[in-house]
Write an enzyme that holds these catalytic residues in place. Sequence first.
Site, PDB file in Angstrom:
ATOM      1  N   ARG A 109      29.937   0.126 129.377  1.00 51.82           N
ATOM      2  CA  ARG A 109      31.336   0.475 129.636  1.00 51.82           C
ATOM      3  C   ARG A 109      31.748   0.149 131.073  1.00 51.82           C
ATOM      4  NH1 ARG A 109      32.257   6.074 126.248  1.00 51.82           N
ATOM      5  NH2 ARG A 109      32.853   5.004 124.326  1.00 51.82           N
ATOM      6  N   LYS A 117      29.482   9.815 106.857  1.00 56.89           N
ATOM      7  CA  LYS A 117      30.381  10.585 105.996  1.00 56.89           C
ATOM      8  C   LYS A 117      31.609   9.810 105.537  1.00 56.89           C
ATOM      9  CE  LYS A 117      30.823  15.043 107.008  1.00 56.89           C
ATOM     10  NZ  LYS A 117      31.400  16.095 107.860  1.00 56.89           N
ATOM     11  N   GLY A 156      30.503   2.930 119.037  1.00 58.86           N
ATOM     12  CA  GLY A 156      29.543   3.991 118.733  1.00 58.86           C
ATOM     13  C   GLY A 156      28.259   3.471 118.125  1.00 58.86           C
ATOM     14  N   GLY A 201      35.671   6.548 118.560  1.00 60.91           N
ATOM     15  CA  GLY A 201      36.806   7.243 117.942  1.00 60.91           C
ATOM     16  C   GLY A 201      38.075   6.410 117.998  1.00 60.91           C
TER      17      GLY A 201
HETATM   18  P1  AMP Z   1      28.843   7.379 111.586  1.00 56.50           P
HETATM   19  O1  AMP Z   1      28.924   8.121 112.880  1.00 56.50           O
HETATM   20  O2  AMP Z   1      29.623   7.989 110.487  1.00 56.50           O
HETATM   21  O3  AMP Z   1      29.090   5.900 111.742  1.00 56.50           O
HETATM   22  O4  AMP Z   1      27.339   7.555 111.081  1.00 56.50           O
HETATM   23  C1  AMP Z   1      26.256   7.011 111.748  1.00 56.50           C
HETATM   24  C2  AMP Z   1      25.023   7.667 111.233  1.00 56.50           C
HETATM   25  O5  AMP Z   1      24.914   7.444 109.847  1.00 56.50           O
HETATM   26  C3  AMP Z   1      23.752   7.147 111.860  1.00 56.50           C
HETATM   27  O6  AMP Z   1      23.193   8.147 112.665  1.00 56.50           O
HETATM   28  C4  AMP Z   1      22.866   6.830 110.663  1.00 56.50           C
HETATM   29  O7  AMP Z   1      21.548   7.313 110.802  1.00 56.50           O
HETATM   30  C5  AMP Z   1      23.553   7.574 109.544  1.00 56.50           C
HETATM   31  N1  AMP Z   1      23.228   7.013 108.226  1.00 56.50           N
HETATM   32  C6  AMP Z   1      23.335   5.746 107.819  1.00 56.50           C
HETATM   33  N2  AMP Z   1      22.857   5.605 106.569  1.00 56.50           N
HETATM   34  C7  AMP Z   1      22.424   6.806 106.179  1.00 56.50           C
HETATM   35  C8  AMP Z   1      21.797   7.300 104.989  1.00 56.50           C
HETATM   36  N3  AMP Z   1      21.558   6.509 103.958  1.00 56.50           N
HETATM   37  N4  AMP Z   1      21.510   8.616 104.944  1.00 56.50           N
HETATM   38  C9  AMP Z   1      21.751   9.421 105.990  1.00 56.50           C
HETATM   39  N5  AMP Z   1      22.328   9.015 107.133  1.00 56.50           N
HETATM   40  C10 AMP Z   1      22.661   7.721 107.226  1.00 56.50           C
END
Ligand code: AMP
Length: 402
Positions: free
Chosen positions: A37, A199, A357, A380
Amino acid sequence: MAKKTIDDVDVAGKRVLVRVDFNVPLDADRHIADDTRIRAALPTLWRLLEKGSSLILMSHLGRPKGQRRPDLSLQPVSDLLGQLLGTSVHLAPDCVGVEVESMASNLKPGQVLLLENLRFHPEERDNDSDFARQLAGLGDLFVNDAFGAAHRAHASTEGITHHVPEAVSGYLMKNELQYLDEAVSNPQRPFVAILGGAKVSDKVEVIENLMGMLDVLMLGGGMAYTFFKAMGLDIGNSLLDEDSVPVAKNVLAAAEKQQGLEILLPVDCLVADRVASDAQTRVVARDQIPAAWEGVDIGPETRQLFQSRIEEAGTVIWNGPLGVFEIEAFAEGTRAIAETLERATWESGVISIIGGGDTAAAVTQAGAAAKMSHVSTGGGASLECLAGRVLPGVAALATAGV
Ligand code: AMP
């Protein structure tokens, strides 16, 4: 609408207040663990110095919650920035107050003053008008180059613009908006989105906003299992965002009706008996996930399927890793997609846009960041852009041509 930049205003001899995003990760010894950054702000800072401005830089760091926290001082940033700019950077004892005002007013062209962590004052997050006016009083004009903080209406990103004669964007902000806003609204086709991560609920708005424009939507990562559930499949112990099952059903139904949109979910996955580097693993078809196991990565057939669409794409947006990439044994899918996208960018001119991120970290871990068209510095903020929201820190900047 395009925003005015530092090239559209006269900055020579001016004291320029620049909001930067120096919210960098620090390790246990308070060393900067990743300086991306800081480096990303350098083109703007170099340009302003070259044009004869003096700089008053402001940033937040971490979450001091309105308290003065020595462990969250910008001192390490000040030291590194001095080395990168090749000039001494003075760290002010605070970001407002008489002493800071005197330091700012005594600046000569070419000198750089970094204000102490904005979030030592609760007024920053509260977008307090008096605090914003005090910040504004330190300089002659305001430049916002902090894309990573632009989705927050804080005193240094939004409030300040009401108290300065002119508020324009820096080069980093301009670049981010060019890719995350303009390239998305006018994409080279086929336009492909790869969405993963944990999620569904975090990305529903992104899915809904992009769906109408996309040719191909690929879903992977933890959120794919909520879609499998919505399809009536057994997902064992895989991550489930229960509240989002109805949303996933709606997305699948809408995608079926939308002509020209291909929605791709994993056809196979790597499952593990637990999320640990020494777990037992197997590759199974998506309708064969064993009861006590959980899906941790996309499988080899899915990798090939996703790779084939990336190779034919015009523009690819990627947000969210395709597996638990932090564990080496579960990182293969994310790495393979990063490598394919890197090659497609380099060899076939695909426009590749990486959300910030975790995805930026995963692409960097795969050694593929340097060749992507754009890797966003804002997590974000990039998601909100892709969701079609107007960022308050951007809305407050002067529009080009006006
Ligand atoms: P996000 O912040 O929503 O982009 O989520 C990122 C996180 O999703 C990372 O820490 C990954 O470890 C997690 N992730 C990716 N695939 C999976 C999975 N199949 N099961 C659980 N966590 C996951």
